[in-house]
Design a protein around this motif. Sequence first.
Motif, PDB file in Angstrom:
ATOM      1  N   VAL A  65       0.859  -1.190   0.000  1.00  0.00           N
ATOM      2  CA  VAL A  65       0.000   0.000   0.000  1.00  0.00           C
ATOM      3  C   VAL A  65       0.892   1.236   0.000  1.00  0.00           C
ATOM      4  CG1 VAL A  65      -1.759   1.271   1.300  1.00  0.00           C
ATOM      5  CG2 VAL A  65      -1.729  -1.220   1.396  1.00  0.00           C
ATOM      6  N   ILE A  66       0.512   2.247  -0.796  1.00  0.00           N
ATOM      7  CA  ILE A  66       1.226   3.515  -0.691  1.00  0.00           C
ATOM      8  C   ILE A  66       0.277   4.595  -0.204  1.00  0.00           C
ATOM      9  CG2 ILE A  66       3.092   3.151  -2.346  1.00  0.00           C
ATOM     10  CD1 ILE A  66       1.316   4.342  -4.459  1.00  0.00           C
ATOM     11  N   CYS A  67       0.848   5.582   0.454  1.00  0.00           N
ATOM     12  CA  CYS A  67       0.016   6.615   1.083  1.00  0.00           C
ATOM     13  C   CYS A  67       0.701   7.965   0.924  1.00  0.00           C
ATOM     14  CB  CYS A  67      -0.120   6.260   2.567  1.00  0.00           C
ATOM     15  SG  CYS A  67      -0.973   7.499   3.535  1.00  0.00           S
ATOM     16  N   ALA A  68      -0.066   8.959   0.477  1.00  0.00           N
ATOM     17  CA  ALA A  68       0.480  10.311   0.414  1.00  0.00           C
ATOM     18  C   ALA A  68       0.294  10.942   1.792  1.00  0.00           C
ATOM     19  CB  ALA A  68      -0.256  11.128  -0.646  1.00  0.00           C
ATOM     20  N   LEU A  69       1.377  11.044   2.510  1.00  0.00           N
ATOM     21  CA  LEU A  69       1.310  11.583   3.871  1.00  0.00           C
ATOM     22  C   LEU A  69       1.463  13.097   3.777  1.00  0.00           C
ATOM     23  CD1 LEU A  69       1.333  10.447   6.799  1.00  0.00           C
ATOM     24  CD2 LEU A  69       3.809  10.594   6.722  1.00  0.00           C
ATOM     25  N   SER A  70       0.471  13.833   4.297  1.00  0.00           N
ATOM     26  CA  SER A  70       0.573  15.286   4.166  1.00  0.00           C
ATOM     27  C   SER A  70       0.991  15.934   5.478  1.00  0.00           C
ATOM     28  CB  SER A  70      -0.787  15.852   3.752  1.00  0.00           C
ATOM     29  OG  SER A  70      -1.698  15.713   4.831  1.00  0.00           O
ATOM     30  N   GLY A  71       0.904  15.187   6.554  1.00  0.00           N
ATOM     31  CA  GLY A  71       1.156  15.806   7.854  1.00  0.00           C
ATOM     32  C   GLY A  71      -0.146  16.280   8.479  1.00  0.00           C
ATOM     33  N   GLY A  72      -1.241  16.241   7.696  1.00  0.00           N
ATOM     34  CA  GLY A  72      -2.555  16.583   8.255  1.00  0.00           C
ATOM     35  C   GLY A  72      -3.074  15.429   9.095  1.00  0.00           C
ATOM     36  N   VAL A  73      -4.110  15.702   9.882  1.00  0.00           N
ATOM     37  CA  VAL A  73      -4.611  14.697  10.816  1.00  0.00           C
ATOM     38  C   VAL A  73      -5.143  13.460  10.078  1.00  0.00           C
ATOM     39  CG1 VAL A  73      -6.307  14.255  12.629  1.00  0.00           C
ATOM     40  CG2 VAL A  73      -5.182  16.460  12.513  1.00  0.00           C
ATOM     41  N   ASP A  74      -5.906  13.677   8.993  1.00  0.00           N
ATOM     42  CA  ASP A  74      -6.568  12.542   8.348  1.00  0.00           C
ATOM     43  C   ASP A  74      -5.567  11.551   7.758  1.00  0.00           C
ATOM     44  OD1 ASP A  74      -8.679  14.107   8.994  1.00  0.00           O
ATOM     45  OD2 ASP A  74      -9.123  14.753   6.946  1.00  0.00           O
ATOM     46  N   SER A  75      -4.617  12.062   6.967  1.00  0.00           N
ATOM     47  CA  SER A  75      -3.680  11.120   6.344  1.00  0.00           C
ATOM     48  C   SER A  75      -2.768  10.509   7.413  1.00  0.00           C
ATOM     49  CB  SER A  75      -2.872  11.785   5.231  1.00  0.00           C
ATOM     50  OG  SER A  75      -1.987  12.741   5.734  1.00  0.00           O
ATOM     51  N   SER A  76      -2.485  11.243   8.463  1.00  0.00           N
ATOM     52  CA  SER A  76      -1.617  10.710   9.526  1.00  0.00           C
ATOM     53  C   SER A  76      -2.295   9.561  10.258  1.00  0.00           C
ATOM     54  CB  SER A  76      -1.270  11.799  10.542  1.00  0.00           C
ATOM     55  OG  SER A  76      -0.589  12.842   9.912  1.00  0.00           O
ATOM     56  N   VAL A  77      -3.567   9.756  10.603  1.00  0.00           N
ATOM     57  CA  VAL A  77      -4.282   8.708  11.334  1.00  0.00           C
ATOM     58  C   VAL A  77      -4.482   7.492  10.425  1.00  0.00           C
ATOM     59  CG1 VAL A  77      -6.448   8.103  12.499  1.00  0.00           C
ATOM     60  CG2 VAL A  77      -5.395  10.324  12.914  1.00  0.00           C
ATOM     61  N   VAL A 100       7.258  16.197  10.752  1.00  0.00           N
ATOM     62  CA  VAL A 100       6.372  15.123  10.276  1.00  0.00           C
ATOM     63  C   VAL A 100       7.192  13.864   9.964  1.00  0.00           C
ATOM     64  CG1 VAL A 100       4.800  14.411   8.437  1.00  0.00           C
ATOM     65  CG2 VAL A 100       4.640  16.707   9.393  1.00  0.00           C
ATOM     66  N   VAL A 101       8.239  14.036   9.185  1.00  0.00           N
ATOM     67  CA  VAL A 101       9.053  12.871   8.810  1.00  0.00           C
ATOM     68  C   VAL A 101       9.671  12.269  10.066  1.00  0.00           C
ATOM     69  CG1 VAL A 101      11.053  12.096   7.491  1.00  0.00           C
ATOM     70  CG2 VAL A 101       9.452  13.733   6.493  1.00  0.00           C
ATOM     71  N   GLY A 102      10.178  13.116  10.957  1.00  0.00           N
ATOM     72  CA  GLY A 102      10.812  12.629  12.195  1.00  0.00           C
ATOM     73  C   GLY A 102       9.833  11.810  13.013  1.00  0.00           C
ATOM     74  N   MET A 103       8.621  12.327  13.151  1.00  0.00           N
ATOM     75  CA  MET A 103       7.663  11.609  13.989  1.00  0.00           C
ATOM     76  C   MET A 103       7.305  10.242  13.392  1.00  0.00           C
ATOM     77  SD  MET A 103       3.967  12.611  15.458  1.00  0.00           S
ATOM     78  CE  MET A 103       3.011  12.082  14.089  1.00  0.00           C
ATOM     79  N   VAL A 145     -11.995  10.814  14.127  1.00  0.00           N
ATOM     80  CA  VAL A 145     -10.646  10.573  13.606  1.00  0.00           C
ATOM     81  C   VAL A 145      -9.617  10.994  14.653  1.00  0.00           C
ATOM     82  CG1 VAL A 145      -8.962  11.248  11.852  1.00  0.00           C
ATOM     83  CG2 VAL A 145     -11.324  10.827  11.213  1.00  0.00           C
ATOM     84  N   ARG A 146      -9.888  12.132  15.283  1.00  0.00           N
ATOM     85  CA  ARG A 146      -8.968  12.594  16.326  1.00  0.00           C
ATOM     86  C   ARG A 146      -8.926  11.596  17.485  1.00  0.00           C
ATOM     87  NH1 ARG A 146     -10.884  18.260  15.217  1.00  0.00           N
ATOM     88  NH2 ARG A 146      -9.244  19.030  13.858  1.00  0.00           N
ATOM     89  N   ALA A 147     -10.100  11.106  17.871  1.00  0.00           N
ATOM     90  CA  ALA A 147     -10.151  10.137  18.980  1.00  0.00           C
ATOM     91  C   ALA A 147      -9.383   8.875  18.602  1.00  0.00           C
ATOM     92  CB  ALA A 147     -11.599   9.806  19.321  1.00  0.00           C
ATOM     93  N   LEU A 148      -9.524   8.450  17.358  1.00  0.00           N
ATOM     94  CA  LEU A 148      -8.805   7.262  16.893  1.00  0.00           C
ATOM     95  C   LEU A 148      -7.295   7.520  16.901  1.00  0.00           C
ATOM     96  CD1 LEU A 148      -8.874   4.401  15.664  1.00  0.00           C
ATOM     97  CD2 LEU A 148      -9.176   5.461  13.420  1.00  0.00           C
ATOM     98  N   LEU A 162      -0.892   8.744  18.663  1.00  0.00           N
ATOM     99  CA  LEU A 162      -0.315   9.957  18.074  1.00  0.00           C
ATOM    100  C   LEU A 162      -0.359  11.057  19.131  1.00  0.00           C
ATOM    101  CD1 LEU A 162      -1.996   9.969  14.522  1.00  0.00           C
ATOM    102  CD2 LEU A 162       0.343   9.350  15.091  1.00  0.00           C
ATOM    103  N   PRO A 163       0.684  11.888  19.218  1.00  0.00           N
ATOM    104  CA  PRO A 163       0.701  12.918  20.256  1.00  0.00           C
ATOM    105  C   PRO A 163      -0.479  13.877  20.114  1.00  0.00           C
ATOM    106  CG  PRO A 163       2.739  12.951  18.947  1.00  0.00           C
ATOM    107  CD  PRO A 163       1.848  11.911  18.346  1.00  0.00           C
ATOM    108  N   SER A 164      -1.042  14.321  21.248  1.00  0.00           N
ATOM    109  CA  SER A 164      -2.244  15.157  21.138  1.00  0.00           C
ATOM    110  C   SER A 164      -1.925  16.505  20.492  1.00  0.00           C
ATOM    111  CB  SER A 164      -2.945  15.328  22.479  1.00  0.00           C
ATOM    112  OG  SER A 164      -2.015  15.632  23.452  1.00  0.00           O
ATOM    113  N   SER A 165      -0.679  16.986  20.644  1.00  0.00           N
ATOM    114  CA  SER A 165      -0.324  18.256  19.996  1.00  0.00           C
ATOM    115  C   SER A 165      -0.458  18.094  18.475  1.00  0.00           C
ATOM    116  CB  SER A 165       1.110  18.634  20.344  1.00  0.00           C
ATOM    117  OG  SER A 165       1.987  17.599  19.953  1.00  0.00           O
ATOM    118  N   PHE A 166      -0.214  16.907  17.997  1.00  0.00           N
ATOM    119  CA  PHE A 166      -0.269  16.640  16.568  1.00  0.00           C
ATOM    120  C   PHE A 166      -1.723  16.506  16.117  1.00  0.00           C
ATOM    121  CE2 PHE A 166       0.296  14.192  12.723  1.00  0.00           C
ATOM    122  CZ  PHE A 166       1.365  14.836  12.146  1.00  0.00           C
ATOM    123  N   ILE A 167      -2.491  15.810  16.926  1.00  0.00           N
ATOM    124  CA  ILE A 167      -3.887  15.550  16.567  1.00  0.00           C
ATOM    125  C   ILE A 167      -4.714  16.826  16.568  1.00  0.00           C
ATOM    126  CG2 ILE A 167      -5.989  14.475  17.489  1.00  0.00           C
ATOM    127  CD1 ILE A 167      -4.062  12.149  18.260  1.00  0.00           C
TER     128      ILE A 167
END
Length: 524
Positions: free
Chosen positions: A229-241, A272-275, A383-386, A392-397
């Motif tokens: 599977v490939i995923c475009a990670l944007s750093g936004g909440v949805d793609s991150s979760v 984002v990449v570091g996390m 999504v945030r609750a998930l 995932l850190p809450s600061s990120f969510i």
Amino acid sequence: MTNISHDRLLIIDFGSQVTQLIARRLRELNVYCEIHPYQRVTMDLVRTLAPKAVIFSGGPDSVMRDGSPRPPEGIFDYGVPILGICYGQQVMMQELGGRVEGGKISGGGGTAEFGRAYVTPNGTLDLLNGWFDNGDEQVWMSHGDHVAALAPGFEVFGTSPNAPYAITADVSRQFYAVQFHPEVHHTPRGAKLYENFVRLAGFSGDWTMAGYREQAVEHIKNQVGDKKVICALSGGVDSSVAAALIHEAIGDQLTCVFVDHGLLRKDEAQEVVGMFRDHMNLQVIHADETELFLGELEGQSDPETKRKIIGRLFIDVFQKYANDIDGAEFLAQGTLYPDVIESVSFSGGPSVTIKSHHNVGGLPEKMGLKLVEPLRELFKDEVRALGRELGLPSSFIGRHPFPGPGLAIRCPGEITRAKLDILREADAVYIDQIRKHGLYDEIWQAFCAILPVRTVGVMGDGRTYDYACALRAVTSVDGMTADYYPFSHEFLGETATRIINEVPGINRVTYDITSKPPGTIEWE
Ligand code: XMP
């Protein structure tokens, strides 16, 4: 539709403005529900969904009009509890042999009723347990027509001055029908009715994020098998979760591509990449394509041209990196439930394009990929609750949304590296201020825009001729409408002083007090 097993409730949407609120109330009760527009609800769909209960929403039409919306034939024999709301009540009465009388909408002589009303109990009904504990209850009415005669088997359990049939039920069949809207804020204790209804229908409240996580992981494993599977990670909440969830299911079969267009905020790419790479051990390709993007954007100042260039390059770049991943058959997307409903909505007519949105919607067909969309059933706050559930850190969510085209649309006019650097610094100071004052979570989105204008100032004994910037902060529920955030003058003064002192290149700060509409949230 889902393959994940949990109790389901079907909401048949007759076009009310507030149908989504019914879903919200139910989700708060840990009940899984799906909204389907009435035209698409056949008995086949009902049997596939196998709901434990059905709700008929309100709607703007009149049941007395030929061709007005109806539930599928056979729904009343399906054998599950049904709750009808407003139009849903009228349609239930009409279909089961009662009578509806016209008000304003259908030109009849009856009373239309819009606004607050008080309902008085009339006998006891399990649906109303605990609801009338404080005497008459405030409700919100919004109807043109009204029920004039009950269908056989129904009785009245609540009345209001203008609605003698405010609450009705056929107890033996567990059909309940109310004239008002229990889902809205103006029916302050309306949630209690939904709670009673789902309890009577036998829901176990199995819709929790922990349960969802477990089932979704199983589902992804089954869907994907041993493929990649490939995923475009944007750093936004949805793609991150989505990425974190899929990674939990299939580990290194997932590769994320983080497209860095050089239009990110200060330190964002590293964070984002570091996390994801270092803390969560996901395979992340950091596609640093700053040169490509900024090169093509050079000299471009038209907002739509800028958006289109970024959208096109994003797809090219993503495809280039994805092609290097051998055997990828699936593309992960952070599609949410409201996106799913919107795409099947029947109320929306053709709308004008205000801004061409940047997304990867066309990618799956172009690349021959199948979709993995593990968030399709969730609202944003779920999504945030998930995300929290997944660690995932809450600061990120809790991060504010950030648009795909990034700082390009916060730099009106021509984009230069120098302007982007100034903008990043000013934005960082502004966000730091908001966090220090404890306001971050009250605000939907806050950012700085660098204006294409330089102004004269004086600092110390010298003249300055530097850029002006605009601060933006809005409150919003979904980004569709927004109000500007009412910062105090002290906050604004302190922030302007800090930006001018700490960010070389800016000598003037303004605050944008435009709401949406007529403005948009972003400047371009
Ligand atoms: P506007 O400016 O249209 O923004 O009022 C509404 C919300 O959408 C975000 N936005 C975007 N998000 N791609 C995105 O992923 C885009 O092209 C885009 N344009 C705007 C904006 O940040 C706000 O949250």
